[in-house]
Write an enzyme that holds these catalytic residues in place. Structure first.
Site, PDB file in Angstrom:
ATOM      1  N   LYS A 225      27.856  -6.750 105.880  1.00  0.00           N
ATOM      2  CA  LYS A 225      26.816  -7.786 105.895  1.00  0.00           C
ATOM      3  C   LYS A 225      26.725  -8.537 104.578  1.00  0.00           C
ATOM      4  O   LYS A 225      27.247  -8.122 103.552  1.00  0.00           O
ATOM      5  CB  LYS A 225      25.488  -7.183 106.338  1.00  0.00           C
ATOM      6  CG  LYS A 225      25.524  -6.952 107.851  1.00  0.00           C
ATOM      7  CD  LYS A 225      24.213  -6.591 108.459  1.00  0.00           C
ATOM      8  CE  LYS A 225      24.397  -6.582 109.993  1.00  0.00           C
ATOM      9  NZ  LYS A 225      23.329  -5.885 110.680  1.00  0.00           N
ATOM     10  N   ARG A 266      26.298   2.111 112.119  1.00  0.00           N
ATOM     11  CA  ARG A 266      27.101   1.221 112.976  1.00  0.00           C
ATOM     12  C   ARG A 266      28.066   0.450 112.087  1.00  0.00           C
ATOM     13  O   ARG A 266      27.625  -0.295 111.210  1.00  0.00           O
ATOM     14  CB  ARG A 266      26.143   0.268 113.705  1.00  0.00           C
ATOM     15  CG  ARG A 266      26.808  -0.792 114.575  1.00  0.00           C
ATOM     16  CD  ARG A 266      25.745  -1.748 115.103  1.00  0.00           C
ATOM     17  NE  ARG A 266      26.307  -2.773 115.960  1.00  0.00           N
ATOM     18  CZ  ARG A 266      26.893  -3.875 115.504  1.00  0.00           C
ATOM     19  NH1 ARG A 266      26.980  -4.118 114.211  1.00  0.00           N
ATOM     20  NH2 ARG A 266      27.379  -4.761 116.353  1.00  0.00           N
TER      21      ARG A 266
HETATM   22  N1  PMM Z   1      23.837  -6.191 113.620  1.00  0.00           N
HETATM   23  C1  PMM Z   1      24.682  -6.957 114.304  1.00  0.00           C
HETATM   24  C2  PMM Z   1      24.910  -6.749 115.669  1.00  0.00           C
HETATM   25  N2  PMM Z   1      24.278  -5.745 116.320  1.00  0.00           N
HETATM   26  N3  PMM Z   1      22.798  -3.929 116.294  1.00  0.00           N
HETATM   27  C3  PMM Z   1      21.938  -3.149 115.627  1.00  0.00           C
HETATM   28  N4  PMM Z   1      21.299  -2.148 116.260  1.00  0.00           N
HETATM   29  N5  PMM Z   1      21.662  -3.346 114.302  1.00  0.00           N
HETATM   30  C4  PMM Z   1      22.246  -4.345 113.599  1.00  0.00           C
HETATM   31  O1  PMM Z   1      21.925  -4.501 112.384  1.00  0.00           O
HETATM   32  C5  PMM Z   1      23.174  -5.179 114.259  1.00  0.00           C
HETATM   33  C6  PMM Z   1      23.421  -4.941 115.641  1.00  0.00           C
HETATM   34  C7  PMM Z   1      25.398  -8.063 113.602  1.00  0.00           C
HETATM   35  O2  PMM Z   1      26.584  -7.627 113.074  1.00  0.00           O
HETATM   36  P1  PMM Z   1      28.051  -7.993 113.587  1.00  0.00           P
HETATM   37  O3  PMM Z   1      27.960  -9.252 114.424  1.00  0.00           O
HETATM   38  O4  PMM Z   1      28.775  -8.204 112.311  1.00  0.00           O
HETATM   39  O5  PMM Z   1      28.572  -6.843 114.360  1.00  0.00           O
END
Ligand code: PMM
Length: 287
Positions: A225, A266
């Site tokens: 991030k 994650r």
């Molecule tokens: N961030 C993204 C996508 N899904 N889900 C949860 N639970 N928490 C998060 O902080 C989160 C998420 C965005 O990240 P990406 O598009 O780089 O995967």
């Protein structure tokens, strides 16, 4: 109380004796950190299997980018992207989570074998989501969210980010329980990068123990991030490294989150984080 017990368990999911690793497969052309790389079913399933081989305990499949400024994808397109990948991974025995803000996608993903619904809006984006998850009887990730990605950065205004995120998550958990989802099935997530500036994300990671006072297992998604880019860029206005060069920094957060009792992290690249959570577990065992 041991950290293991304090980490919490979630009804309907396996139990791990350490912080779990959720690997990410974004089936999108435009995700913030890995967009476009897994944008076809075969490649996406292969990617998910690869993440498990590297040590992921579960795989989170998403078909809608939530990067700052992203427009929404329509429901049919999201279904087309996500469902075959969920089905392919679940049929291999993998614990699959679906990352969606839409009830229809959640329902069809559960029918295709997903066992966890990860809604970055915590049920706010689609009024049908909470009843659908309650009816499906699967666990639900409630993330801290203040609005859609297209203008979320305008909402990154806090007097005390930790206290406000805790209070807003508390209210969301109450609403979700009111809507019929069992408390034992709720996971909370501070939503790093969602309506947050770098200093807000850092403060939240620095105060994970306060999030844990909410009494629910905690998912932390720091992977690649912007706040990590900001940290790595240093002080003299150098540009941040691209998302794919933030995996070592991500693993550092994974180690900290595991040490602080997070239920899961994650991440897009699993290998280093899988090691980090295992080291954290071994250190915990030596306490
Ligand atoms: N961030 C993204 C996508 N899904 N889900 C949860 N639970 N928490 C998060 O902080 C989160 C998420 C965005 O990240 P990406 O598009 O780089 O995967």
């Amino acid at each position: 109380m041991s950290t293991l017990r304090a980490r919490g368990r979630i009804e309907g999911l396996p139990e791990w004796d350490r912080c779990a690793v959720m690997g990410v497969v974004n089936v999108t052309p435009d995700s913030f950190s890995d967009g476009g790389r897994w944008f076809d079913t075969t490649a996406a399933v292969k990617r998910g299997l690869g993440l498990v081989a590297e040590g992921a305990d579960m795989v989170d499949v998403g078909g809608e980018s939530t990067r700052p400024g992203a427009p929404r994808v329509d429901a049919d397109e999201e279904l087309r992207r996500v469902i075959p990948v969920v089905r392919g991974l679940a049929s291999e025995g993998i614990v699959v989570s679906v990352d969606t803000m839409r009830a229809a996608v959640a329902e069809q993903a559960v029918a295709a074998g997903a066992v966890l619904v990860n809604d970055v809006s915590g049920g706010l984006a689609d009024p049908a989501m909470i009843p659908a998850v309650a009816a499906a009887g699967v666990p639900f990730v409630v993330m801290h969210w203040r609005g859609f990605s297209k203008d979320m950065n305008n909402r990154a205004v806090y007097a005390d980010v930790v206290a406000e995120v805790v209070a807003e998550l508390h209210a969301r958990v109450a609403a979700v329980v009111d809507g019929g989802i069992a408390p034992e099935r709720i996971v909370i997530d501070p939503g790093l990068g969602f309506a947050k500036q770098a200093e807000h994300d850092l403060a939240l990671v620095a105060h994970l123990s306060e999030l844990r006072t909410l009494g629910r297992p905690l998912l932390i998604a720091a992977s690649r991030k912007r706040f990590l880019g900001r940290v790595l860029a240093g002080a003299d206005a150098a540009p941040p490294p691209p998302a794919r060069e933030r995996d070592a920094a991500t693993a550092a957060v994974s180690a900290i989150a595991a040490h602080e009792g997070a239920w899961a992290v994650r991440v897009h690249e699993v290998r280093a984080t899988a090691d980090a959570v295992r080291v954290a577990r071994a250190i915990e065992g030596a306490l």
